[in-house]
Design a protein around this motif. Structure first.
Motif, PDB file in Angstrom:
ATOM      1  N   VAL A 267       0.820  -1.215   0.000  1.00 29.22           N
ATOM      2  CA  VAL A 267       0.000   0.000   0.000  1.00 29.22           C
ATOM      3  C   VAL A 267       0.854   1.264   0.000  1.00 29.22           C
ATOM      4  CG1 VAL A 267      -1.698   1.316   1.335  1.00 29.22           C
ATOM      5  CG2 VAL A 267      -1.940  -1.166   1.127  1.00 29.22           C
ATOM      6  N   TRP A 268       1.973   1.241   0.743  1.00 28.61           N
ATOM      7  CA  TRP A 268       2.776   2.459   0.847  1.00 28.61           C
ATOM      8  C   TRP A 268       3.299   2.933  -0.500  1.00 28.61           C
ATOM      9  CZ3 TRP A 268       7.727   2.945  -0.869  1.00 28.61           C
ATOM     10  CH2 TRP A 268       8.480   1.793  -1.033  1.00 28.61           C
ATOM     11  N   THR A 269       3.538   2.008  -1.429  1.00 27.89           N
ATOM     12  CA  THR A 269       4.042   2.423  -2.738  1.00 27.89           C
ATOM     13  C   THR A 269       3.005   3.248  -3.489  1.00 27.89           C
ATOM     14  OG1 THR A 269       3.316   0.340  -3.761  1.00 27.89           O
ATOM     15  CG2 THR A 269       5.556   0.419  -2.897  1.00 27.89           C
ATOM     16  N   TRP A 270       1.717   2.835  -3.403  1.00 27.82           N
ATOM     17  CA  TRP A 270       0.660   3.579  -4.095  1.00 27.82           C
ATOM     18  C   TRP A 270       0.383   4.912  -3.408  1.00 27.82           C
ATOM     19  CZ3 TRP A 270       0.108   1.732  -8.651  1.00 27.82           C
ATOM     20  CH2 TRP A 270       0.307   0.361  -8.883  1.00 27.82           C
ATOM     21  N   VAL A 271       0.442   4.935  -2.081  1.00 22.53           N
ATOM     22  CA  VAL A 271       0.260   6.186  -1.345  1.00 22.53           C
ATOM     23  C   VAL A 271       1.371   7.177  -1.715  1.00 22.53           C
ATOM     24  CG1 VAL A 271       0.237   7.253   0.958  1.00 22.53           C
ATOM     25  CG2 VAL A 271      -0.972   5.099   0.552  1.00 22.53           C
ATOM     26  N   SER A 272       2.596   6.666  -1.779  1.00 23.20           N
ATOM     27  CA  SER A 272       3.735   7.515  -2.114  1.00 23.20           C
ATOM     28  C   SER A 272       3.604   8.095  -3.525  1.00 23.20           C
ATOM     29  CB  SER A 272       5.035   6.707  -1.991  1.00 23.20           C
ATOM     30  OG  SER A 272       6.149   7.513  -2.265  1.00 23.20           O
ATOM     31  N   LEU A 273       3.238   7.258  -4.487  1.00 20.79           N
ATOM     32  CA  LEU A 273       3.061   7.744  -5.855  1.00 20.79           C
ATOM     33  C   LEU A 273       1.930   8.765  -5.950  1.00 20.79           C
ATOM     34  CD1 LEU A 273       3.540   4.426  -7.865  1.00 20.79           C
ATOM     35  CD2 LEU A 273       5.056   6.411  -7.864  1.00 20.79           C
ATOM     36  N   ALA A 274       0.838   8.515  -5.209  1.00 22.58           N
ATOM     37  CA  ALA A 274      -0.290   9.448  -5.233  1.00 22.58           C
ATOM     38  C   ALA A 274       0.091  10.803  -4.625  1.00 22.58           C
ATOM     39  CB  ALA A 274      -1.473   8.853  -4.475  1.00 22.58           C
ATOM     40  N   ALA A 275       1.024  10.796  -3.670  1.00 22.92           N
ATOM     41  CA  ALA A 275       1.434  12.044  -3.024  1.00 22.92           C
ATOM     42  C   ALA A 275       2.389  12.865  -3.879  1.00 22.92           C
ATOM     43  CB  ALA A 275       2.095  11.736  -1.679  1.00 22.92           C
ATOM     44  N   THR A 276       3.013  12.248  -4.866  1.00 24.77           N
ATOM     45  CA  THR A 276       4.046  12.929  -5.653  1.00 24.77           C
ATOM     46  C   THR A 276       3.575  14.222  -6.298  1.00 24.77           C
ATOM     47  OG1 THR A 276       5.196  10.847  -6.069  1.00 24.77           O
ATOM     48  CG2 THR A 276       5.683  12.677  -7.546  1.00 24.77           C
ATOM     49  N   PRO A 277       2.434  14.251  -7.042  1.00 26.24           N
ATOM     50  CA  PRO A 277       2.033  15.524  -7.669  1.00 26.24           C
ATOM     51  C   PRO A 277       1.727  16.617  -6.660  1.00 26.24           C
ATOM     52  CG  PRO A 277       0.329  13.841  -7.950  1.00 26.24           C
ATOM     53  CD  PRO A 277       1.546  13.152  -7.429  1.00 26.24           C
ATOM     54  N   PHE A 278       1.194  16.249  -5.484  1.00 23.28           N
ATOM     55  CA  PHE A 278       0.894  17.261  -4.476  1.00 23.28           C
ATOM     56  C   PHE A 278       2.180  17.851  -3.896  1.00 23.28           C
ATOM     57  CE2 PHE A 278      -2.740  14.348  -4.547  1.00 23.28           C
ATOM     58  CZ  PHE A 278      -3.785  15.252  -4.755  1.00 23.28           C
ATOM     59  N   LEU A 279       3.171  16.990  -3.680  1.00 23.64           N
ATOM     60  CA  LEU A 279       4.462  17.483  -3.197  1.00 23.64           C
ATOM     61  C   LEU A 279       5.132  18.364  -4.240  1.00 23.64           C
ATOM     62  CD1 LEU A 279       5.755  14.199  -1.525  1.00 23.64           C
ATOM     63  CD2 LEU A 279       5.178  16.328  -0.336  1.00 23.64           C
ATOM     64  N   ALA A 280       5.049  17.973  -5.501  1.00 21.58           N
ATOM     65  CA  ALA A 280       5.635  18.775  -6.568  1.00 21.58           C
ATOM     66  C   ALA A 280       4.962  20.140  -6.658  1.00 21.58           C
ATOM     67  CB  ALA A 280       5.509  18.041  -7.908  1.00 21.58           C
ATOM     68  N   PHE A 281       3.625  20.171  -6.513  1.00 18.66           N
ATOM     69  CA  PHE A 281       2.900  21.441  -6.542  1.00 18.66           C
ATOM     70  C   PHE A 281       3.312  22.319  -5.368  1.00 18.66           C
ATOM     71  CE2 PHE A 281      -0.828  23.999  -5.296  1.00 18.66           C
ATOM     72  CZ  PHE A 281      -0.962  24.782  -6.452  1.00 18.66           C
ATOM     73  N   ALA A 282       3.429  21.713  -4.177  1.00 23.06           N
ATOM     74  CA  ALA A 282       3.851  22.474  -3.000  1.00 23.06           C
ATOM     75  C   ALA A 282       5.256  23.052  -3.191  1.00 23.06           C
ATOM     76  CB  ALA A 282       3.806  21.576  -1.759  1.00 23.06           C
ATOM     77  N   PHE A 283       6.161  22.254  -3.782  1.00 21.13           N
ATOM     78  CA  PHE A 283       7.520  22.743  -4.057  1.00 21.13           C
ATOM     79  C   PHE A 283       7.472  23.951  -4.996  1.00 21.13           C
ATOM     80  CE2 PHE A 283      11.212  22.558  -6.978  1.00 21.13           C
ATOM     81  CZ  PHE A 283      12.202  22.890  -6.070  1.00 21.13           C
ATOM     82  N   GLN A 284       6.676  23.857  -6.040  1.00 23.04           N
ATOM     83  CA  GLN A 284       6.580  24.966  -7.000  1.00 23.04           C
ATOM     84  C   GLN A 284       6.052  26.226  -6.325  1.00 23.04           C
ATOM     85  OE1 GLN A 284       3.550  26.375  -8.481  1.00 23.04           O
ATOM     86  NE2 GLN A 284       4.829  27.813  -9.645  1.00 23.04           N
ATOM     87  N   ARG A 285       5.047  26.093  -5.469  1.00 20.34           N
ATOM     88  CA  ARG A 285       4.467  27.253  -4.802  1.00 20.34           C
ATOM     89  C   ARG A 285       5.446  27.882  -3.816  1.00 20.34           C
ATOM     90  NH1 ARG A 285       0.484  29.740  -6.957  1.00 20.34           N
ATOM     91  NH2 ARG A 285      -0.319  30.395  -4.905  1.00 20.34           N
ATOM     92  N   VAL A 286       6.147  27.047  -3.079  1.00 19.81           N
ATOM     93  CA  VAL A 286       7.121  27.564  -2.110  1.00 19.81           C
ATOM     94  C   VAL A 286       8.247  28.312  -2.816  1.00 19.81           C
ATOM     95  CG1 VAL A 286       8.946  26.831  -0.509  1.00 19.81           C
ATOM     96  CG2 VAL A 286       6.633  25.930  -0.262  1.00 19.81           C
ATOM     97  N   GLU A 287       8.724  27.755  -3.928  1.00 25.08           N
ATOM     98  CA  GLU A 287       9.798  28.416  -4.675  1.00 25.08           C
ATOM     99  C   GLU A 287       9.329  29.737  -5.274  1.00 25.08           C
ATOM    100  OE1 GLU A 287      13.267  26.600  -4.976  1.00 25.08           O
ATOM    101  OE2 GLU A 287      12.025  26.539  -3.183  1.00 25.08           O
ATOM    102  N   ALA A 288       8.105  29.754  -5.824  1.00 20.25           N
ATOM    103  CA  ALA A 288       7.581  30.989  -6.406  1.00 20.25           C
ATOM    104  C   ALA A 288       7.389  32.063  -5.335  1.00 20.25           C
ATOM    105  CB  ALA A 288       6.259  30.695  -7.119  1.00 20.25           C
ATOM    106  N   ARG A 289       6.902  31.664  -4.172  1.00 24.16           N
ATOM    107  CA  ARG A 289       6.698  32.630  -3.084  1.00 24.16           C
ATOM    108  C   ARG A 289       8.033  33.194  -2.596  1.00 24.16           C
ATOM    109  NH1 ARG A 289       6.224  32.691   2.580  1.00 24.16           N
ATOM    110  NH2 ARG A 289       4.666  34.220   3.324  1.00 24.16           N
ATOM    111  N   ALA A 290       9.035  32.324  -2.446  1.00 22.31           N
ATOM    112  CA  ALA A 290      10.358  32.805  -2.032  1.00 22.31           C
ATOM    113  C   ALA A 290      10.915  33.795  -3.052  1.00 22.31           C
ATOM    114  CB  ALA A 290      11.313  31.623  -1.861  1.00 22.31           C
TER     115      ALA A 290
END
Length: 503
Positions: A268-291
């Protein structure tokens, strides 16, 4: 810190740190560095010995990504490691390497690229020794993760130093040689691995593939302080901790389940991890843009990604890396298990590929001078496609009665295409990157390349293993080669979007 076109300034190498005539930018750099030479972005030119030194250091991490492929069977028998642990021996190195590369580039910009190169190289030598002496599989896994982290500190400094201490034709030649070194390292890793395992030097067996790094790292450590110029950003900036954490989490969430999922049975953890990837990528983009908006220093400045040459060049690295990384993983298995070649003969089968990469590195600059980098990338893609089709037909018609001579023509064509393509991609990506961001620019590029190679092993490698279990090795090879052909076609299509002004 949103502009990517700030003036490139240097401080005279002979000037004392507090020289009255120092420019404001130089004084700022001196306030955070112990000496002016280390604070200047181009302390002195990179000579032939210095270029040889950093390229030799750059070859080690990529060789070690591939050298393990041919030794996994021997490691399994000696350390009683199952498939999941063997996957971690490969994936642990690749994951640590990929997720820390951008941070390594930023640290080099801030604290000095030669200093980080030497630190990373020393760490790589020590962790290689730990890998070679590992008494158990889990110790080997931990040592491999540490080795990947050391490689991530070392690698961005190579292109960063080239970018900051050369210009004009000298930079063109240096980047071309860097690309050729990268291409050769991918192939030489598996050739050298087969030879070392078969040679069983001093009864070391598979351990020799790691122990061989130690004297090479020691030699480079002796050469680098005198031969490699000390460069750094003229305006060193603080590390972006939130961006670093989010980028690490994003890459880990993507690569770890893909590399470990098949061996672990896709829990299960592999599917949870893959599902979280786009959300983490979006958060990274927002944090970088805000900085960036607040005037802080993002880990990956959004302004860099707005450069057309960097953005479009980076787009080609995933299909190229996924295809070639998957191909080399599949060939390591097929040549030995499918075609029953010894490890030495399997290595010799790849020699035409390595020789072709080497020859193409000399032909590339001549072709670029006449036709431009964009057209040379397209030519490299077309040659790779031709070689892929020939290799596919060779396996289809000749299986399982194939030898090194039957495979040589297709390998040579593929190698020449790769030797044209990869150096030009590096050149395109870094063509407009400002000197003060040379480290982070090379870190972004190398991260994309390394993550793509790991994805190739995870995706095309998993496809190959899945088909082999159901239909047999011949059909598995053909399926993997078809997937590789698709990646080659995509690389060629994307090359049409490269800026034509780069020459």
């Amino acid at each position: 810190m949103s502009s990517t076109t700030r003036a490139f300034r240097t401080s005279p190498a002979a000037a004392p740190p507090a020289a009255p005539a120092a420019s404001p930018a130089s004084s700022s750099a001196a306030s955070t560095a112990p000496a002016a030479p280390a604070g200047s972005d181009q302390a002195s030119g990179l000579g032939p010995l210095g270029l040889f030194t950093i390229l030799l250091g750059a070859a080690l991490p990529l060789i070690d990504f591939f050298i393990v492929n041919v030794a996994l069977t021997t490691i399994s028998k000696d350390l009683h490691a199952g498939p999941a642990l063997l996957e971690l021996v490969v994936a642990g190195y690749g994951l640590a390497y990929a997720v820390l590369l951008v941070l390594g580039g930023r640290l080099g910009d801030a604290f000095g690229r030669r200093r980080l190169f030497l630190t990373g190289l020393a760490g790589f030598g020590i962790t290689s020794l730990a890998c070679g002496l590992a008494p158990t599989a889990w110790v080997l896994v931990v040592a491999r993760v540490a080795q990947g982290a050391a490689a991530a500190m070392l690698m961005p400094q190579v292109l960063g130093t080239i970018h900051a201490s050369t210009d004009g034709p000298r930079r063109t030649r240096a980047v071309g040689l860097y690309g050729a070194t990268q291409g050769l390292s991918m192939v030489v890793g598996q050739i050298l691995g087969g030879v070392l395992v078969a040679a069983n030097l001093w009864h070391t067996g598979w351990r020799a593939i790691f122990l061989v790094n130690v004297p090479i790292a020691a030699a480079v450590l002796l050469l680098a302080p005198r031969a490699v110029p000390a460069t750094r950003s003229p305006r060193p900036e603080p590390i972006d901790v939130p961006g670093t954490v989010l980028l690490t989490a994003t890459l880990a969430a993507l690569l770890l389940p893909l590399t470990e999922g098949r061996a672990a049975g896709w829990p299960v953890w592999t599917w949870v991890s893959l599902a979280a990837t786009p959300f983490l990528a979006f958060a990274f983009q927002r944090v970088e843009a805000r900085a960036d908006r607040l005037g802080r220093t993002p880990l990956v400045p959004p302004s860099l990604l707005r450069l057309p040459s960097l953005r479009r060049g980076l787009a080609l690295l995933p299909p190229f890396g996924i295809g070639f990384g998957g191909l080399m993983f599949v060939l390591a298995i097929v040549l030995q298990q499918g075609l029953r070649m010894t490890s030495v003969v399997a290595g010799l089968a790849l020699v035409p590929l390595a020789v072709a990469v080497f020859l193409a590195s000399f032909a590339g600059p001549w072709l670029v001078a006449r036709h431009g980098a964009g057209r040379v990338v397209m030519l490299g893609s077309l040659l790779q496609l031709l070689g892929a089709v020939v290799l596919l037909l060779t396996f289809w018609g000749g299986w399982p009665h194939l030898d090194t001579w039957a495979l040589a023509p297709s390998f040579a064509i593929v190698g020449f295409g790769q030797g044209l393509l990869l150096p030009m991609l590096f050149r395109v990506v870094l063509s407009d990157v400002p000197h003060e961001h040379a480290g982070v620019g090379s870190g972004v590029m190398t991260t994309t390349q390394q993550a793509s190679l790991a994805l190739g092993v995870a995706t095309i490698g998993s496809l190959f293993l899945a088909v082999m279990g159901s239909w047999g090795m011949r059909d598995a090879v053909l399926a993997a080669l078809l997937a590789w052909v698709g990646m080659v076609v995509l690389t060629g299509a994307l090359s049409l979007r490269l800026p034509r002004g780069i020459s």
